[in-house]
Motif scaffolding. Structure first.
Motif, PDB file in Angstrom:
ATOM      1  N   VAL A  42       0.837  -1.203   0.000  1.00  0.00           N
ATOM      2  CA  VAL A  42       0.000   0.000   0.000  1.00  0.00           C
ATOM      3  C   VAL A  42       0.871   1.252   0.000  1.00  0.00           C
ATOM      4  N   VAL A  43       1.872   1.288   0.861  1.00  0.00           N
ATOM      5  CA  VAL A  43       2.731   2.481   0.944  1.00  0.00           C
ATOM      6  C   VAL A  43       3.463   2.717  -0.374  1.00  0.00           C
ATOM      7  N   ARG A  44       4.009   1.653  -0.983  1.00  0.00           N
ATOM      8  CA  ARG A  44       4.728   1.835  -2.253  1.00  0.00           C
ATOM      9  C   ARG A  44       3.777   2.260  -3.371  1.00  0.00           C
ATOM     10  N   LYS A  45       2.560   1.694  -3.375  1.00  0.00           N
ATOM     11  CA  LYS A  45       1.584   2.070  -4.412  1.00  0.00           C
ATOM     12  C   LYS A  45       1.196   3.541  -4.276  1.00  0.00           C
ATOM     13  N   VAL A  46       0.861   3.961  -3.051  1.00  0.00           N
ATOM     14  CA  VAL A  46       0.443   5.349  -2.841  1.00  0.00           C
ATOM     15  C   VAL A  46       1.618   6.298  -3.023  1.00  0.00           C
ATOM     16  N   ALA A  47       2.829   5.842  -2.721  1.00  0.00           N
ATOM     17  CA  ALA A  47       4.018   6.666  -2.963  1.00  0.00           C
ATOM     18  C   ALA A  47       4.132   7.035  -4.443  1.00  0.00           C
ATOM     19  N   GLN A  48       3.921   6.041  -5.313  1.00  0.00           N
ATOM     20  CA  GLN A  48       4.054   6.291  -6.751  1.00  0.00           C
ATOM     21  C   GLN A  48       2.899   7.120  -7.300  1.00  0.00           C
ATOM     22  N   LYS A  49       1.697   6.898  -6.756  1.00  0.00           N
ATOM     23  CA  LYS A  49       0.515   7.595  -7.287  1.00  0.00           C
ATOM     24  C   LYS A  49       0.330   8.986  -6.688  1.00  0.00           C
ATOM     25  N   CYS A  50       0.738   9.163  -5.416  1.00  0.00           N
ATOM     26  CA  CYS A  50       0.441  10.411  -4.700  1.00  0.00           C
ATOM     27  C   CYS A  50       1.670  11.091  -4.112  1.00  0.00           C
ATOM     28  N   TYR A  51       2.317  10.449  -3.137  1.00  0.00           N
ATOM     29  CA  TYR A  51       3.315  11.148  -2.325  1.00  0.00           C
ATOM     30  C   TYR A  51       4.453  11.738  -3.162  1.00  0.00           C
ATOM     31  N   LEU A  52       5.055  10.929  -4.028  1.00  0.00           N
ATOM     32  CA  LEU A  52       6.223  11.427  -4.780  1.00  0.00           C
ATOM     33  C   LEU A  52       5.832  12.478  -5.826  1.00  0.00           C
ATOM     34  N   PRO A  53       4.814  12.218  -6.676  1.00  0.00           N
ATOM     35  CA  PRO A  53       4.472  13.260  -7.657  1.00  0.00           C
ATOM     36  C   PRO A  53       3.916  14.531  -7.029  1.00  0.00           C
ATOM     37  N   MET A  54       3.121  14.402  -5.977  1.00  0.00           N
ATOM     38  CA  MET A  54       2.532  15.588  -5.364  1.00  0.00           C
ATOM     39  C   MET A  54       3.575  16.389  -4.594  1.00  0.00           C
ATOM     40  N   ASN A  55       4.490  15.705  -3.907  1.00  0.00           N
ATOM     41  CA  ASN A  55       5.565  16.425  -3.226  1.00  0.00           C
ATOM     42  C   ASN A  55       6.433  17.188  -4.218  1.00  0.00           C
ATOM     43  N   ALA A  56       6.717  16.560  -5.360  1.00  0.00           N
ATOM     44  CA  ALA A  56       7.507  17.243  -6.394  1.00  0.00           C
ATOM     45  C   ALA A  56       6.757  18.460  -6.928  1.00  0.00           C
ATOM     46  N   LEU A  57       5.434  18.321  -7.117  1.00  0.00           N
ATOM     47  CA  LEU A  57       4.620  19.438  -7.604  1.00  0.00           C
ATOM     48  C   LEU A  57       4.620  20.591  -6.603  1.00  0.00           C
ATOM     49  N   LEU A  58       4.437  20.284  -5.323  1.00  0.00           N
ATOM     50  CA  LEU A  58       4.423  21.337  -4.304  1.00  0.00           C
ATOM     51  C   LEU A  58       5.782  22.030  -4.203  1.00  0.00           C
ATOM     52  N   LEU A  59       6.840  21.248  -4.313  1.00  0.00           N
ATOM     53  CA  LEU A  59       8.187  21.849  -4.264  1.00  0.00           C
ATOM     54  C   LEU A  59       8.379  22.817  -5.432  1.00  0.00           C
ATOM     55  N   ASP A  60       7.917  22.432  -6.616  1.00  0.00           N
ATOM     56  CA  ASP A  60       7.983  23.318  -7.790  1.00  0.00           C
ATOM     57  C   ASP A  60       7.206  24.614  -7.539  1.00  0.00           C
ATOM     58  N   LEU A  61       6.016  24.492  -6.963  1.00  0.00           N
ATOM     59  CA  LEU A  61       5.175  25.675  -6.722  1.00  0.00           C
ATOM     60  C   LEU A  61       5.804  26.605  -5.687  1.00  0.00           C
ATOM     61  N   ILE A  62       6.386  26.030  -4.650  1.00  0.00           N
ATOM     62  CA  ILE A  62       7.043  26.849  -3.617  1.00  0.00           C
ATOM     63  C   ILE A  62       8.201  27.626  -4.229  1.00  0.00           C
ATOM     64  N   HIS A  63       8.988  26.949  -5.056  1.00  0.00           N
ATOM     65  CA  HIS A  63      10.117  27.641  -5.713  1.00  0.00           C
ATOM     66  C   HIS A  63       9.619  28.671  -6.736  1.00  0.00           C
ATOM     67  N   LYS A  64       8.606  28.295  -7.522  1.00  0.00           N
ATOM     68  CA  LYS A  64       8.092  29.190  -8.564  1.00  0.00           C
ATOM     69  C   LYS A  64       7.579  30.499  -7.979  1.00  0.00           C
ATOM     70  N   TYR A  65       6.887  30.413  -6.856  1.00  0.00           N
ATOM     71  CA  TYR A  65       6.295  31.619  -6.256  1.00  0.00           C
ATOM     72  C   TYR A  65       7.118  32.146  -5.081  1.00  0.00           C
ATOM     73  N   GLN A  66       8.362  31.670  -5.011  1.00  0.00           N
ATOM     74  CA  GLN A  66       9.343  32.193  -4.043  1.00  0.00           C
ATOM     75  C   GLN A  66       8.788  32.263  -2.618  1.00  0.00           C
ATOM     76  N   GLY A  67       8.111  31.173  -2.246  1.00  0.00           N
ATOM     77  CA  GLY A  67       7.619  31.064  -0.871  1.00  0.00           C
ATOM     78  C   GLY A  67       6.253  31.678  -0.626  1.00  0.00           C
ATOM     79  N   LYS A  68       5.661  32.310  -1.630  1.00  0.00           N
ATOM     80  CA  LYS A  68       4.318  32.892  -1.425  1.00  0.00           C
ATOM     81  C   LYS A  68       3.245  31.801  -1.381  1.00  0.00           C
ATOM     82  N   PHE A  69       3.571  30.649  -1.990  1.00  0.00           N
ATOM     83  CA  PHE A  69       2.673  29.504  -1.884  1.00  0.00           C
ATOM     84  C   PHE A  69       3.182  28.617  -0.764  1.00  0.00           C
ATOM     85  N   LYS A  70       2.296  28.205   0.142  1.00  0.00           N
ATOM     86  CA  LYS A  70       2.716  27.400   1.289  1.00  0.00           C
ATOM     87  C   LYS A  70       1.593  26.481   1.730  1.00  0.00           C
TER      88      LYS A  70
END
Length: 402
Positions: free
Chosen positions: A39-67
């Protein structure tokens, strides 16, 4: 400036393996490691890893204004340490930006706040120590109880622990004519601020996003921002609280949920007077409008927003009472395996699987349960719990004879 506060719950239970009656007294290991890892590996591939990468991109893109903010349960942290260190590293990168807040909770995602102040405090302190260990000394300031369970008394206990705020559900039957889009305070200790989930806007993303029968389908960023803009100007805070697994697991990538989140910050910045804040920033920058009175516990589960998802039938209540009868005996023992099993058996999911509700709420419970029926969940849990009770009794007797 008005603000949106995103909070995500991240939790995985240690599921009990198929445990039969004749194994009581013979097999003292209860956890389905194979299923839990999968379950953890499945959800990691579907949610945790892609969503964490997306949020990291947004935080960098908006220079911390997105949180955003997260609550990572101790059972989740234990599992990603064991099965998904890449997921742990991705959360550590997010927190290191300084624009992601971590909240405290009970280590084992338990219902202890309803039963035992001592156990509740112990699990909160254990979770705080785990966060500090894994996230470079981080100390949470805001609390989120299991499944947003809250009452005046629970709030008073959380205040006693030194937290400045707690999150809970903006339940209609509690608010009445009031709006969830303000900061309130606990009715017993006004120093504790209370942030309420805007369940309509939160559930539009978490539950209705891919529902083609929904009148507002499809949900676009422009439509969502128009709803934000329709909120009266004096209402300053919109709290969007949801399961993190919304992204990619409950709402699959094919629904467009990731693209919706990728473009939402830009739409909000360009077309509204809203920004983004963490819960601590909301507390710091917003005045309270008064006390919220919650004499009977509420939660964010099901239509009733009460405790019936976990303690709504005889099976659930019997399992719950039998479990907590062991607390005074467990406290007498200094045994790491007993302590581990005691904590993991408290996880609220075990009781959730025993829920016998019907209609839409029932289908949600079935979706999350690894069992065919609530009765199967009860029998399996009670078999494991019976063995645990025997082990505890034997250990206590051994200690008395020593």
């Amino acid at each position: 400036m008005r603000t949106v506060c995103f909070y995500f719950q991240v939790h995985q239970p240690f599921r009990v393996k198929p445990y039969r009656f004749f194994e009581i007294g013979e097999d003292h290991y209860y956890w389905d490691d194979f299923l839990n890892r999968n379950v953890v590996r499945k959800v990691a591939q579907k949610c945790y890893l892609p969503m964490n990468a997306l949020l990291l991109d947004l935080i960098h893109k908006y220079q911390g204004k997105f949180k955003v903010a997260f609550s990572l349960s101790g059972t989740f942290l234990d599992q990603i340490e064991a099965y998904a260190p890449d997921v742990l590293e991705s959360f550590q990168k997010l927190v290191a930006t300084g624009h992601v807040e971590l909240l405290n909770e009970t280590y084992s995602h338990s219902l202890a706040s309803l039963k035992s102040k001592e156990e509740f405090f112990g699990l909160v302190e254990k979770h705080q120590a785990k966060i500090k260990q894994l996230f470079n000394g981080y100390t949470p300031k805001v609390f989120r109880n299991t499944e947003l369970i809250y009452s005046d008394q629970i709030g008073a206990m959380v205040s006693e622990l030194g937290y400045e705020a707690i999150l809970t559900e903006g339940a209609k039957h509690v608010l009445g004519w009031k709006s969830p889009n303000y900061v309130y305070n606990n009715s017993i200790n006004p120093n504790l601020k209370v942030l309420l989930k805007n369940f309509l806007l939160s559930d539009d993303i978490a539950f209705r996003f891919s529902n083609k029968t929904w009148a507002d389908y499809p949900l676009t960023t422009d439509k969502f921002v128009s709803w934000l803009n329709a909120i009266p100007k004096e209402e300053q805070v919109v709290n969007l609280f949801m399961d993190y697994e919304t992204f990619g697991e409950h709402q699959w990538a094919e629904t467009g949920i990731f693209e919706f989140m990728r473009h939402l910050p830009e739409a909000i910045f360009k077309n509204s007077d809203f920004g983004f804040s963490t819960p601590s920033e909301v507390v710091k920058n917003s005045k309270t409008v008064g006390a919220i009175h919650v004499p009977v516990p509420i939660s964010w589960a099901d239509e009733e927003r009460d405790l019936t998802a976990w303690l709504g039938n005889e099976m659930q209540n019997e399992a719950f009472e039998r479990l907590y009868e062991q607390e005074r005996y467990v406290k007498k023992l200094d045994d790491p395996e007993i302590q581990r099993d005691w904590e993991y058996l408290q996880t609220s999911d075990h009781f959730y699987y025993m829920c016998t509700k019907f209609f839409s709420d029932g289908s949600v419970h079935e979706y999350f349960s690894p069992y065919d029926t609530p009765y199967d969940a009860f029998i399996n849990y009670m078999n494991a719990l019976s063995d645990f009770i025997l082990r505890v009794k034997e250990k206590v007797e051994e200690k008395a004879l020593a």
